[in-house]
Design a protein around this motif. Sequence first.
Motif, short mmCIF file in Angstrom:
data_model
loop_
_atom_site.label_atom_id
_atom_site.label_comp_id
_atom_site.label_asym_id
_atom_site.label_seq_id
_atom_site.Cartn_x
_atom_site.Cartn_y
_atom_site.Cartn_z
N GLN A 1 0.83 -1.20 0.00
CA GLN A 1 0.00 0.00 0.00
C GLN A 1 0.87 1.26 0.00
O GLN A 1 1.83 1.36 0.78
N PRO A 2 0.54 2.22 -0.88
CA PRO A 2 1.26 3.50 -0.84
C PRO A 2 1.06 4.20 0.51
O PRO A 2 -0.04 4.20 1.07
N GLY A 3 2.13 4.76 1.04
CA GLY A 3 2.07 5.47 2.31
C GLY A 3 2.29 4.55 3.51
O GLY A 3 2.65 5.02 4.58
N LEU A 4 2.07 3.26 3.40
CA LEU A 4 2.23 2.33 4.52
C LEU A 4 3.53 1.53 4.43
O LEU A 4 4.15 1.24 5.45
N ASP A 5 3.92 1.18 3.23
CA ASP A 5 5.11 0.32 3.05
C ASP A 5 6.32 1.15 2.64
O ASP A 5 6.20 2.26 2.12
N ASN A 6 7.49 0.56 2.87
CA ASN A 6 8.74 1.18 2.44
C ASN A 6 9.58 0.13 1.72
O ASN A 6 9.13 -1.00 1.51
N LYS A 7 10.82 0.48 1.35
CA LYS A 7 11.67 -0.42 0.57
C LYS A 7 11.95 -1.72 1.33
O LYS A 7 11.94 -2.80 0.73
N GLN A 8 12.17 -1.62 2.64
CA GLN A 8 12.47 -2.82 3.41
C GLN A 8 11.28 -3.77 3.48
O GLN A 8 11.43 -4.99 3.33
N SER A 9 10.08 -3.23 3.68
CA SER A 9 8.90 -4.10 3.77
C SER A 9 8.55 -4.72 2.42
O SER A 9 8.13 -5.88 2.35
N VAL A 10 8.76 -3.97 1.33
CA VAL A 10 8.50 -4.51 -0.01
C VAL A 10 9.50 -5.63 -0.32
O VAL A 10 9.13 -6.69 -0.83
N GLU A 11 10.77 -5.40 0.01
CA GLU A 11 11.78 -6.44 -0.25
C GLU A 11 11.55 -7.67 0.61
O GLU A 11 11.77 -8.79 0.18
N ALA A 12 11.08 -7.47 1.85
CA ALA A 12 10.78 -8.61 2.72
C ALA A 12 9.60 -9.42 2.21
O ALA A 12 9.58 -10.65 2.30
N ALA A 13 8.61 -8.74 1.63
CA ALA A 13 7.41 -9.44 1.15
C ALA A 13 7.61 -10.07 -0.22
O ALA A 13 7.13 -11.18 -0.48
N MET A 14 8.32 -9.37 -1.13
CA MET A 14 8.39 -9.82 -2.52
C MET A 14 9.78 -10.22 -2.98
O MET A 14 9.94 -10.73 -4.07
N GLY A 15 10.81 -9.92 -2.18
CA GLY A 15 12.16 -10.24 -2.60
C GLY A 15 12.76 -9.10 -3.40
O GLY A 15 12.16 -8.05 -3.58
N LYS A 16 13.96 -9.33 -3.89
CA LYS A 16 14.63 -8.30 -4.69
C LYS A 16 13.90 -8.12 -6.02
O LYS A 16 13.37 -9.08 -6.57
N PRO A 17 13.89 -6.92 -6.55
CA PRO A 17 13.18 -6.68 -7.82
C PRO A 17 13.92 -7.32 -9.00
O PRO A 17 15.11 -7.61 -8.93
N SER A 18 13.18 -7.52 -10.09
CA SER A 18 13.80 -8.03 -11.32
C SER A 18 14.84 -7.05 -11.83
O SER A 18 15.92 -7.44 -12.27
N PHE A 19 14.52 -5.77 -11.78
CA PHE A 19 15.49 -4.71 -12.08
C PHE A 19 15.00 -3.41 -11.48
O PHE A 19 13.84 -3.26 -11.13
N LYS A 20 15.94 -2.45 -11.36
CA LYS A 20 15.63 -1.14 -10.81
C LYS A 20 15.71 -0.11 -11.91
O LYS A 20 16.32 -0.34 -12.96
N GLY A 21 15.11 1.05 -11.68
CA GLY A 21 15.13 2.12 -12.67
C GLY A 21 16.52 2.63 -12.95
O GLY A 21 17.43 2.52 -12.11
N THR A 22 16.72 3.22 -14.09
CA THR A 22 18.05 3.67 -14.50
C THR A 22 18.41 5.03 -13.92
O THR A 22 19.58 5.37 -13.83
N ASP A 23 17.42 5.82 -13.50
CA ASP A 23 17.71 7.17 -13.01
C ASP A 23 17.62 7.26 -11.49
O ASP A 23 17.26 8.27 -10.94
N GLY A 24 17.93 6.20 -10.80
CA GLY A 24 17.91 6.21 -9.35
C GLY A 24 17.41 4.89 -8.80
O GLY A 24 17.14 3.94 -9.54
N ASP A 25 17.29 4.86 -7.48
CA ASP A 25 16.89 3.62 -6.81
C ASP A 25 15.42 3.67 -6.38
O ASP A 25 14.99 2.90 -5.53
N ASN A 26 14.64 4.58 -6.97
CA ASN A 26 13.27 4.77 -6.51
C ASN A 26 12.23 4.08 -7.38
O ASN A 26 11.03 4.25 -7.16
N ASP A 27 12.63 3.36 -8.39
CA ASP A 27 11.70 2.60 -9.23
C ASP A 27 12.12 1.14 -9.23
O ASP A 27 13.22 0.80 -9.68
N TRP A 28 11.24 0.27 -8.74
CA TRP A 28 11.50 -1.17 -8.73
C TRP A 28 10.51 -1.85 -9.66
O TRP A 28 9.32 -1.53 -9.64
#
Length: 198
Positions: A81-108
Amino acid sequence: MPQADIELGGGKCNGYGKDYRIGPPIDGRHLTEIGEKRMMTRKHQSLIALAIAGLLVSSGCSRARTFEGFIADPAIVATIQPGLDNKQSVEAAMGKPSFKGTDGDNDWYYVSRTLGQLAFRTPRPVDQKLLHVQFDDAGNVVAVNQSGLETVASISPEGDKTPTMGRSRGFFEDLFGNIGGAGTGTRTGGSSDPTRPQ
């Protein structure tokens, strides 16, 4: 010229080849039974060959499916959920992303794809799910977007070569291009950088 008859096992063979039965005399009923047996054997052989060919063709034409990437669980995706989750909780629930955005670490991006392949043809995407999780600078989830097969682009390259701009030089021109140009002040090869010495 006298004609010589030779007896061979119940039949006769004369010198002129008019009567050439060898072995005991065969009646019509016996010939019919032999023909039917041969025909039945040929029918069985052709049916078996046809069945084997049908199995080979049908097994070669079956569609093979392969799965690539992230296996998305809809229940887990719905919990982000937007506003409730952060990078750590998303990674704990879904694992590492397939790839990240090219212009920073804010797009998974989490990508899962199902490919179908018919016999020896090139595999083609049958289904695709793309989950895009966006974060703000603090690392909190801002948006969660999903898309499907509509984002797959079909690219067809031009032949075996990539077209490039500029002069086309041959093998020998590349090999012998600088011969005779040393010390004359003219440059036929090398760098076109004006800051480098001639």
